[in-house]
Motif scaffolding. Structure first.
Motif, mmCIF file in Angstrom:
data_model
loop_
_atom_site.group_PDB
_atom_site.id
_atom_site.type_symbol
_atom_site.label_atom_id
_atom_site.label_comp_id
_atom_site.label_asym_id
_atom_site.label_seq_id
_atom_site.Cartn_x
_atom_site.Cartn_y
_atom_site.Cartn_z
ATOM 1 N N LEU A 725 0.861 -1.167 0.000
ATOM 2 C CA LEU A 725 0.000 0.000 0.000
ATOM 3 C C LEU A 725 0.904 1.225 0.000
ATOM 4 C CD1 LEU A 725 -2.767 -0.874 2.628
ATOM 5 C CD2 LEU A 725 -3.008 -0.772 0.140
ATOM 6 N N LEU A 726 0.783 2.029 -1.020
ATOM 7 C CA LEU A 726 1.548 3.270 -1.105
ATOM 8 C C LEU A 726 0.688 4.384 -0.527
ATOM 9 C CD1 LEU A 726 3.999 4.919 -2.207
ATOM 10 C CD2 LEU A 726 2.660 5.211 -4.313
ATOM 11 N N VAL A 727 1.171 4.996 0.549
ATOM 12 C CA VAL A 727 0.429 6.051 1.245
ATOM 13 C C VAL A 727 1.201 7.353 1.101
ATOM 14 C CG1 VAL A 727 -0.578 6.813 3.433
ATOM 15 C CG2 VAL A 727 -0.431 4.369 2.905
ATOM 16 N N ARG A 728 0.520 8.396 0.615
ATOM 17 C CA ARG A 728 1.155 9.710 0.470
ATOM 18 C C ARG A 728 0.237 10.772 1.065
ATOM 19 N NH1 ARG A 728 2.382 9.204 -5.877
ATOM 20 N NH2 ARG A 728 0.313 8.262 -5.736
ATOM 21 N N LYS A 729 0.828 11.677 1.826
ATOM 22 C CA LYS A 729 0.023 12.711 2.483
ATOM 23 C C LYS A 729 0.909 13.903 2.816
ATOM 24 C CE LYS A 729 0.436 9.799 6.600
ATOM 25 N NZ LYS A 729 -0.344 9.000 7.566
ATOM 26 N N PRO A 759 0.250 17.196 -2.333
ATOM 27 C CA PRO A 759 1.027 18.445 -2.355
ATOM 28 C C PRO A 759 2.248 18.285 -3.250
ATOM 29 C CG PRO A 759 1.471 17.211 -0.343
ATOM 30 C CD PRO A 759 0.364 16.478 -1.050
ATOM 31 N N ASP A 760 2.681 19.369 -3.869
ATOM 32 C CA ASP A 760 3.868 19.312 -4.717
ATOM 33 C C ASP A 760 5.137 19.142 -3.892
ATOM 34 O OD1 ASP A 760 2.423 19.586 -7.037
ATOM 35 O OD2 ASP A 760 2.492 21.776 -6.978
ATOM 36 N N LYS A 761 5.120 19.671 -2.681
ATOM 37 C CA LYS A 761 6.291 19.595 -1.810
ATOM 38 C C LYS A 761 5.848 19.239 -0.390
ATOM 39 C CE LYS A 761 8.873 23.042 -4.480
ATOM 40 N NZ LYS A 761 9.659 24.297 -4.443
ATOM 41 N N GLU A 762 6.836 18.960 0.464
ATOM 42 C CA GLU A 762 6.588 18.621 1.863
ATOM 43 C C GLU A 762 5.563 17.494 1.985
ATOM 44 O OE1 GLU A 762 5.646 22.187 3.959
ATOM 45 O OE2 GLU A 762 7.738 22.792 4.070
ATOM 46 N N MET A 763 5.957 16.355 1.426
ATOM 47 C CA MET A 763 5.074 15.194 1.420
ATOM 48 C C MET A 763 5.732 14.037 2.176
ATOM 49 S SD MET A 763 3.857 12.847 -1.776
ATOM 50 C CE MET A 763 5.356 11.878 -1.627
ATOM 51 N N LEU A 764 4.912 13.279 2.865
ATOM 52 C CA LEU A 764 5.362 12.061 3.531
ATOM 53 C C LEU A 764 4.880 10.865 2.717
ATOM 54 C CD1 LEU A 764 6.600 10.630 6.080
ATOM 55 C CD2 LEU A 764 4.255 10.568 6.971
ATOM 56 N N MET A 765 5.809 9.950 2.415
ATOM 57 C CA MET A 765 5.441 8.735 1.697
ATOM 58 C C MET A 765 5.728 7.532 2.575
ATOM 59 S SD MET A 765 6.472 7.505 -2.145
ATOM 60 C CE MET A 765 8.189 7.080 -1.800
ATOM 61 N N ARG A 785 7.713 16.215 -5.000
ATOM 62 C CA ARG A 785 7.399 14.804 -4.819
ATOM 63 C C ARG A 785 7.732 14.032 -6.103
ATOM 64 N NH1 ARG A 785 2.348 13.950 -7.383
ATOM 65 N NH2 ARG A 785 1.162 15.870 -7.691
ATOM 66 N N PRO A 786 8.137 12.782 -5.989
ATOM 67 C CA PRO A 786 8.508 11.996 -7.167
ATOM 68 C C PRO A 786 7.308 11.268 -7.771
ATOM 69 C CG PRO A 786 8.979 10.739 -5.207
ATOM 70 C CD PRO A 786 8.437 12.070 -4.733
ATOM 71 N N SER A 787 7.444 10.862 -9.013
ATOM 72 C CA SER A 787 6.530 9.873 -9.574
ATOM 73 C C SER A 787 6.950 8.513 -9.033
ATOM 74 C CB SER A 787 6.589 9.887 -11.101
ATOM 75 O OG SER A 787 7.901 9.589 -11.552
ATOM 76 N N VAL A 788 5.999 7.585 -8.917
ATOM 77 C CA VAL A 788 6.267 6.292 -8.275
ATOM 78 C C VAL A 788 5.731 5.165 -9.146
ATOM 79 C CG1 VAL A 788 5.957 4.875 -6.212
ATOM 80 C CG2 VAL A 788 6.050 7.368 -6.005
ATOM 81 N N VAL A 789 6.568 4.148 -9.374
ATOM 82 C CA VAL A 789 6.119 2.930 -10.047
ATOM 83 C C VAL A 789 6.586 1.737 -9.220
ATOM 84 C CG1 VAL A 789 6.222 1.494 -12.101
ATOM 85 C CG2 VAL A 789 6.211 3.981 -12.333
ATOM 86 N N ILE A 790 5.643 0.870 -8.839
ATOM 87 C CA ILE A 790 5.974 -0.370 -8.137
ATOM 88 C C ILE A 790 5.540 -1.530 -9.007
ATOM 89 C CG2 ILE A 790 5.551 -1.796 -6.102
ATOM 90 C CD1 ILE A 790 5.108 0.734 -4.494
ATOM 91 N N ASN A 791 6.443 -2.447 -9.270
ATOM 92 C CA ASN A 791 6.138 -3.617 -10.087
ATOM 93 C C ASN A 791 6.070 -4.842 -9.194
ATOM 94 O OD1 ASN A 791 7.009 -6.076 -11.857
ATOM 95 N ND2 ASN A 791 6.338 -4.513 -13.307
ATOM 96 N N SER A 792 4.867 -5.453 -9.145
ATOM 97 C CA SER A 792 4.676 -6.587 -8.242
ATOM 98 C C SER A 792 5.330 -7.853 -8.772
ATOM 99 C CB SER A 792 3.176 -6.822 -8.024
ATOM 100 O OG SER A 792 2.529 -7.088 -9.258
ATOM 101 N N VAL A 793 5.465 -7.993 -10.097
ATOM 102 C CA VAL A 793 6.078 -9.191 -10.664
ATOM 103 C C VAL A 793 7.536 -9.287 -10.254
ATOM 104 C CG1 VAL A 793 6.693 -10.384 -12.795
ATOM 105 C CG2 VAL A 793 4.490 -9.206 -12.610
ATOM 106 N N HIS A 794 8.245 -8.158 -10.331
ATOM 107 C CA HIS A 794 9.679 -8.154 -10.033
ATOM 108 C C HIS A 794 9.975 -7.592 -8.643
ATOM 109 C CE1 HIS A 794 10.465 -9.229 -14.198
ATOM 110 N NE2 HIS A 794 9.652 -8.267 -14.570
ATOM 111 N N ASP A 795 8.928 -7.276 -7.877
ATOM 112 C CA ASP A 795 9.085 -6.726 -6.534
ATOM 113 C C ASP A 795 10.103 -5.585 -6.533
ATOM 114 O OD1 ASP A 795 8.494 -6.478 -3.868
ATOM 115 O OD2 ASP A 795 9.988 -7.943 -3.214
ATOM 116 N N SER A 796 9.803 -4.562 -7.347
ATOM 117 C CA SER A 796 10.735 -3.450 -7.510
ATOM 118 C C SER A 796 9.998 -2.129 -7.446
ATOM 119 C CB SER A 796 11.470 -3.566 -8.843
ATOM 120 O OG SER A 796 10.562 -3.487 -9.932
#
Length: 968
Positions: A725-729, A759-765, A785-796
């Motif tokens: 679960l990716l949580v950003r706030k 938010p564009d800045k000051e974010m907790l992930m 804040r960065p863009s995020v990609v998680i791949n479940s097949v390769h756990d990356s």
């Protein structure tokens, strides 16, 4: 824009202002012995490609564009086009090029000449032309460009000035340099003089038009085609003298004069059967469906047809006589007989708008985004006719087909409102600049049209009367248009029997500017402007009030019989059933698809069946299960590690299967994200629906049960990505929290009910375990804040920033190696900083810089697969980088790929149904797989020993990769 191809605008086709008049070269000079005119201007051009090398270049260009251009790779479709070309080629100068012709299913009335003799004609242009002679004229123009090597000449200039390349080698070298060009074409500006372009047009037309005429095609067909395409018209001599003609008109006159100069002995004779053969082929192309591929399944070990996942019904409608119901989903239209309630037949459709019944209830009319209109006979279950409306000069915002199916109204991008005759394609009515939108409206419409079925936006209120006699349209808004004029109310009403405008009453205008529909041919119902209490029923066209009641909505649809209508939307429901006699709503439905006939309504049931219901008692009278249909858009797809279980969700429903048997173990509402554990438990994110809050639920595949684990009910932005679960706030929320971290770990799934703006800045992930909600790690981002990609097949996990962002600069300045590389690269727009993360711990495994040639290409999706980083870009390519060094390893054309780091293989779909397996390091082709349906999912299994493919017809394939071998 296809910079490497010679894209020909047909509005400039046959540039005969110079060529055929041949002021500098009298026609008698090059027509005396029937030899084609010599190549003069381009004979001395700086072409670095030999004919063979140019054909390699053409192959590269086609590999890049064939998916987006939807090439119809079927010999039965393209053979006739090839035959026309061959007749013309006999009269062209020798070029050393092998010419190849294909049909493309683009919505443009156009044709294209690519390097290496690749000629592409769109299906819409084939629909637009009225004879083989007209089509030959278009092909001759394209062949003129191809014969003079314009694509190779232009690319030579780009290679020299952008890449400093003055020669090319074998096929691999041509592909490599073409890719380098794609990665650098924005770094330098290549100037082309007007004279050069004009000379190219002169040479191409002079050669191409001569060859068309010499092949025996009627020269007058060219002028008729040109006239219809450009709306050119002849004018009087005095009109010409005093400049009362547009450029298209002038070229038309010169074409008519030029054809008289061609000697009769130079013209071949065509077979007398040409007309009938052409009409038969044209009909075949317009009606064509499918991929055209022959199945090739090297190494297949298992083919499993799945118990189908049923898509949501998007459109339901009774026939006018009440004896049938049509049920339409994303890919099919089913015709259902009312008594007994049973399926009669179905039609597979693509990009279709809502289908209709003919007024006599004997036919089904289906039309799609390309404005291809098909009519099917219901009793015979056969296709009666197919017609496609060509739209020269641009696309459209919105369309509507008449109830009879003989007219299509179109509100075009250029603001013209046009009604077309379906059979002839001619304009029945046209109002130029009917409604000029503001800049904001153009931006919003373009943004939103993809969210509507078929990709169009309902910009106007457009209606036909039930008998197809009247057409009306209206629009009201506030603001200023593109020319700064204050917006106005705009309405029009047309009697199509006379093709003349008619007057409508003020009450009708009030409804038309808000929302309305016809009730029969002489009554309308709708919302009365902003005052919903004054809504009601009015006569048409004078607008005399017949009834008044409070009613609001954006869409009204009267049943063919009775006093009940459907209204969309209503408070608390997607659609409501309104009784005109009682002046009240009887019921509402959560799903928009619904229709009514007398006291019976049809709607979709929870289990996916459609049912007939009594409108007064809501009793289910009858139900029927529809036949399976192809997959629509997949929200998520997950394959278990052992390859035995599959979980898929579309927009509306999801399912899970045991692939060993094809049995569907779970059939449930749509979900986002999924993770299959080794013991066949599936954790998925179910969005909020009705009274059910958003939650993570677990599906037990062995026991076919589904149980929610807990609601997600905070204001954070949370997304399931496989097992995480990716949580950003906002970071400030963390500082305001008072509970301890240990307490937070004990409260799983408490993070959100819906995704919030980040938010564009000051974010907790944070990254959490989807099974337990346990916090794995968290990280603060004070800068962008960065863009995020998680791949479940390769756990990356991959993070990305723009290289010129403050966040990237901060990271780079703390890394001497990255800092040195950035200084060498410079600070250019489009470049990115890529960071590779271990999702289990948050540990940074590496950073490297991705250079994009000042935005020559744009990364769209990144996948970290073992030692390889796969970058899908907007040029239909997959770039493979070393995750350790950041060095580019290989490039492939394609938009969808699966990688096996263990076996160093990559499987890529570049065109629908075609999957090629390559060596990921060398780029060498290993084998090809060909399916008769598009691919929905690809994944290697085990350590690369198996390959799983799921196609859109809901068939699962498993392959033994050890049996892969090269195929022809």
């Amino acid at each position: 824009m296809i910079c490497s191809a010679k894209k020909v605008n047909l509005m400039r086709i046959f540039f005969l202002v110079i060529s055929l008049c041949a002021v500098a070269f009298p026609s008698t000079v090059f027509f005396q012995d029937c030899a084609p005119p010599p190549i003069v201007f381009n004979s001395k051009s700086g072409n670095i490609f030999s004919p063979e090398q140019e054909m390699y270049l053409g192959d590269a260009v086609m590999e890049r564009v064939e998916k987006d251009y939807r090439v119809m790779d079927d010999a039965a479709v393209n053979a006739y086009l090839q035959a026309i070309g061959e007749r013309i080629i006999k009269h062209l100068p020798a070029s050393g090029i092998r010419y190849r012709f294909v049909v493309a299913d683009l919505p443009d009335t156009n044709a294209y000449a690519f390097p290496g003799g690749r000629i592409m004609v769109t299906r819409k242009l084939i629909s637009f032309v009225r004879s083989e002679d007209e089509l030959a004229a278009v092909i001759g123009h394209e062949l003129g460009h191809a014969t003079v090597h314009h694509g190779a000449i232009d690319m030579s200039r780009y290679f020299k000035q952008i890449l400093n390349v003055s020669s090319v080698g074998d096929r691999r070298d041509v592909f490599e340099k073409y890719n380098r060009y794609l990665e650098a074409f924005r770094t330098k500006r290549v100037n082309t003089s007007d004279d050069h372009e004009n000379n190219q047009q002169l040479e191409a037309d002079k050669i191409g038009v001569f060859a068309v005429y010499a092949a025996g095609y009627d020269p007058n067909a060219m002028t008729s085609f040109w006239k219809r395409l450009t709306d050119a018209k002849k004018v009087s001599f005095w009109g010409s003298v005093f400049g009362e003609r547009r450029p298209a008109d002038k070229r038309l006159g010169e074409m008519i004069s030029a054809v008289k100069n061609i000697p009769t002995p130079c013209i071949d004779k065509l077979a007398s059967s040409t007309k009938s053969d052409f009409d038969k082929w044209k009909g075949f192309v317009i009606n064509y469906s499918g991929l055209g591929a022959k199945e090739s399944l090297v190494g297949l070990t298992r083919r499993q047809t799945l118990v189908p996942l049923r898509s949501d019904i998007q459109h339901l409608r009774f026939s006018p006589d009440g004896q049938y119901v049509l049920a339409q989903d994303a890919s099919t239209v089913s015709v259902v007989k009312r008594e007994p309630f049973s399926v009669v037949f179905r039609v597979e459709v693509e990009d279709a708008f809502p289908a209709i019944f003919s007024p006599d209830s004997q036919s089904l009319v289906v039309y799609n985004r390309n404005l291809r209109v098909q009519k099917w006979n219901i009793s015979d279950q056969k296709l009666i006719s197919t017609n496609e409306i060509a739209l020269p000069g641009g696309g459209y915002w919105q369309t509507r087909i008449s109830p009879v199916g003989n007219y299509v109204a179109c509100y075009k991008f250029n603001a013209d409102l046009i009604v077309y005759d379906v059979v002839s394609g001619e304009e029945v009515f046209k109002q130029k600049d009917f409604y000029l939108p503001s800049y904001w409206e153009v931006f919003w419409w373009d943004l939103m049209k993809d969210y509507y079925d078929g990709g169009e936006y309902p910009a106007l209120n457009i209606e036909f009367s039930p008998d197809g006699k009247y057409f009306i349209a209206g629009k009201r808004t506030f603001g200023r248009d593109l020319f700064g004029n204050f917006m106005r109310e705009q309405t029009v009403a047309v009697d199509l029997s006379t093709r003349q405008k008619i007057s409508i009453g003020e009450n009708v205008k009030k409804l038309l500017l808000t929302s309305m529909d016809f009730i029969g041919s002489n009554k309308v119902i709708g919302q009365y402007g902003s005052d919903a209490k004054k809504s009601g029923v009015f006569t048409f066209p004078d607008g005399e009030r017949l009834a008044q009641f409070e009613l609001s909505g954006s869409n009204f649809l009267a049943g063919y019989s009775g006093d009940l209508i459907t209204v969309r939307p209503v408070a608390g429901a997607a659609v409501g059933l309104f009784d005109l006699n009682q002046k009240k709503f009887l019921l509402g439905n959560a799903k928009s698809a619904m229709d009514v006939y007398d006291k019976t309504f049809v709607a979709e049931k929870r289990d996916g069946e459609i049912g007939l219901f009594n409108a007064e008692t809501r009793e289910n009278i009858a139900s029927v299960a529809l036949p399976p249909s192809p997959f629509g858009y997949l929200r998520t797809g997950e394959l278990s590690a052992d390859g035995n279980w599959l979980v898929v969700s579309e927009r509306s429903r999801g399912a899970a299967w045991d692939l060993r048997t094809g049995e569907r173990k779970v059939h449930i509402r749509a979900f986002k994200g999924s993770y299959i554990t080794p013991d066949a438990m599936v954790y998925s994110d179910f969005p909020k629906q009705g009274k059910s809050e958003r939650s993570i639920a677990v599906m037990d595949l062995k026991n076919s049960t589904v149980n929610p684990l807990g609601d997600m009910a905070s204001d954070a932005n949370i997304r399931q990505m496989g097992r995480y679960l990716l949580v950003r706030k906002p970071l400030k929320e963390k500082k305001e929290k008072t509970e301890k971290e240990e307490d937070k770990k004990k409260v799983p799934f408490s993070e959100e009910a819906r995704e919030k703006a980040l938010p564009d800045k000051e974010m907790l992930m944070e990254l959490r375990d989807v099974k337990t909600g346990t916090l794995l790690w968290q990280r603060e981002f004070l800068k962008e804040r960065p863009s995020v990609v998680i791949n479940s097949v390769h756990d990356s996990m991959v993070l990305g920033w723009a290289l010129n962002s403050d966040a990237a600069k901060q990271i780079i300045n703390n890394n001497p190696a990255l800092k040195a590389k950035r200084e060498k690269m410079g600070d250019k727009d489009g470049d990115q900083l890529i960071e590779l993360i271990d999702p289990k711990t948050g540990e940074i495994k590496g950073d490297f810089l991705l250079e994009t040639g000042e935005g020559s290409f744009r990364p769209e999706y990144l996948t970290l697969a073992g030692d390889y980083l796969l970058v899908n870009d907007n040029r239909n390519r997959i770039l493979v980088f070393s995750s350790a060094t950041g060095d580019l390893i290989t490039r492939f054309f394609g938009n969808y790929a699966a990688a096996s780091p263990a076996t160093k293989r990559i499987a890529i779909e570049n065109s629908p149904g075609r999957v090629t397996i390559f060596d990921i390091v060398t780029g060498a082709e290993i084998t090809k797989l060909s399916f008769i349906h598009p691919v929905s999912m690809i994944q290697f299994t085990g350590e690369g020993q198996g390959l799983f493919v799921l196609t859109s017809d809901q068939t699962a394939y498993t392959f033994d990769t050890a049996k892969f071998k090269a195929v022809d």
